[in-house]
Design a protein around this motif. Structure first.
Motif, PDB file in Angstrom:
ATOM      1  N   GLY A   1       0.778  -1.229   0.000  1.00  0.00           N
ATOM      2  CA  GLY A   1       0.000   0.000   0.000  1.00  0.00           C
ATOM      3  C   GLY A   1       0.813   1.284   0.000  1.00  0.00           C
ATOM      4  N   VAL A   2       2.105   1.207   0.328  1.00  0.00           N
ATOM      5  CA  VAL A   2       2.942   2.412   0.296  1.00  0.00           C
ATOM      6  C   VAL A   2       3.698   2.539  -1.023  1.00  0.00           C
ATOM      7  N   ALA A   3       3.541   1.562  -1.882  1.00  0.00           N
ATOM      8  CA  ALA A   3       4.192   1.601  -3.197  1.00  0.00           C
ATOM      9  C   ALA A   3       3.329   2.413  -4.158  1.00  0.00           C
ATOM     10  N   PRO A   4       3.922   2.920  -5.229  1.00  0.00           N
ATOM     11  CA  PRO A   4       3.129   3.642  -6.233  1.00  0.00           C
ATOM     12  C   PRO A   4       2.041   2.742  -6.823  1.00  0.00           C
ATOM     13  N   SER A   5       0.952   3.345  -7.231  1.00  0.00           N
ATOM     14  CA  SER A   5      -0.131   2.590  -7.870  1.00  0.00           C
ATOM     15  C   SER A   5       0.389   1.914  -9.143  1.00  0.00           C
ATOM     16  N   HIS A   6      -0.332   0.903  -9.593  1.00  0.00           N
ATOM     17  CA  HIS A   6       0.063   0.226 -10.841  1.00  0.00           C
ATOM     18  C   HIS A   6       0.130   1.226 -11.988  1.00  0.00           C
ATOM     19  N   GLU A   7      -0.844   2.125 -12.046  1.00  0.00           N
ATOM     20  CA  GLU A   7      -0.888   3.102 -13.131  1.00  0.00           C
ATOM     21  C   GLU A   7       0.345   4.015 -13.105  1.00  0.00           C
ATOM     22  N   LEU A   8       0.691   4.508 -11.919  1.00  0.00           N
ATOM     23  CA  LEU A   8       1.840   5.408 -11.807  1.00  0.00           C
ATOM     24  C   LEU A   8       3.141   4.669 -12.108  1.00  0.00           C
ATOM     25  N   ARG A   9       3.249   3.463 -11.599  1.00  0.00           N
ATOM     26  CA  ARG A   9       4.457   2.664 -11.834  1.00  0.00           C
ATOM     27  C   ARG A   9       4.650   2.402 -13.328  1.00  0.00           C
ATOM     28  N   LYS A  10       3.571   2.044 -14.011  1.00  0.00           N
ATOM     29  CA  LYS A  10       3.658   1.778 -15.455  1.00  0.00           C
ATOM     30  C   LYS A  10       3.966   3.056 -16.231  1.00  0.00           C
ATOM     31  N   TRP A  11       3.348   4.171 -15.815  1.00  0.00           N
ATOM     32  CA  TRP A  11       3.604   5.442 -16.493  1.00  0.00           C
ATOM     33  C   TRP A  11       5.077   5.837 -16.364  1.00  0.00           C
ATOM     34  N   PHE A  12       5.634   5.722 -15.172  1.00  0.00           N
ATOM     35  CA  PHE A  12       7.026   6.108 -14.934  1.00  0.00           C
ATOM     36  C   PHE A  12       7.984   5.206 -15.703  1.00  0.00           C
ATOM     37  N   ASP A  13       7.825   3.912 -15.573  1.00  0.00           N
ATOM     38  CA  ASP A  13       8.612   2.918 -16.313  1.00  0.00           C
ATOM     39  C   ASP A  13      10.121   3.179 -16.236  1.00  0.00           C
ATOM     40  N   HIS A  14      10.590   3.659 -15.084  1.00  0.00           N
ATOM     41  CA  HIS A  14      12.018   3.924 -14.827  1.00  0.00           C
ATOM     42  C   HIS A  14      12.642   4.897 -15.834  1.00  0.00           C
ATOM     43  N   ASP A  15      11.821   5.801 -16.352  1.00  0.00           N
ATOM     44  CA  ASP A  15      12.276   6.814 -17.303  1.00  0.00           C
ATOM     45  C   ASP A  15      12.752   8.041 -16.516  1.00  0.00           C
ATOM     46  N   HIS A  16      14.053   8.280 -16.497  1.00  0.00           N
ATOM     47  CA  HIS A  16      14.625   9.377 -15.704  1.00  0.00           C
ATOM     48  C   HIS A  16      14.103  10.747 -16.121  1.00  0.00           C
ATOM     49  N   GLU A  17      13.660  10.878 -17.353  1.00  0.00           N
ATOM     50  CA  GLU A  17      13.107  12.154 -17.795  1.00  0.00           C
ATOM     51  C   GLU A  17      11.775  12.462 -17.116  1.00  0.00           C
ATOM     52  N   LYS A  18      11.113  11.434 -16.594  1.00  0.00           N
ATOM     53  CA  LYS A  18       9.837  11.604 -15.908  1.00  0.00           C
ATOM     54  C   LYS A  18      10.005  11.705 -14.389  1.00  0.00           C
TER      55      LYS A  18
END
Length: 117
Positions: A42-59
């Motif tokens: 529950g303290v981790a980012p939501s699935h949607e946010l995690r997928k959106w970020f996708d370890h992209d440093h520009e984001k």
């Protein structure tokens, strides 16, 4: 106060109470090997946010803002704070290869700021 450690690192007595702060279970790690006291999805980012970020440093900057908004007022965050107040030593355990740009780093900053206010 709060230490950070990759789940793939060796267990240490200094770790104290170990909390996995990932929504997904780390690949290739057994529950015995992880040696956790608690898994707090529950303290981790939501699935949607995690997928959106996708370890992209520009984001990264936008990810930080979005993740903090998810954490603010969360019941899971309050549960985490209660645990921290009870334990002498806490380690947030994470799986990310990037030890500087991951949600657990942000979670630590967020919690420490809440505790210092």
């Amino acid at each position: 106060m709060i230490k950070l450690k990759r789940v793939y690192e060796e267990l240490s007595p200094e770790d104290g109470y170990r909390i996995l702060t990932e929504r997904l279970w780390p690949r290739g790690v057994s529950k015995e090997r992880a040696n956790l006291d608690k898994w707090m999805k529950g303290v981790a980012p939501s699935h949607e946010l995690r997928k959106w970020f996708d370890h992209d440093h520009e984001k990264w900057d936008e990810f930080k803002d979005r993740y903090r908004k998810e954490l603010f007022g969360s019941e899971a965050v309050q549960e985490l704070i209660d645990i921290i107040k009870e334990e002498e030593s806490i380690t947030f355990v994470f799986a990310s290869k990037d030890e500087k740009h991951n949600s657990t780093v942000l979670l630590k900053e967020f919690i420490e700021q809440l505790l210092s206010d």
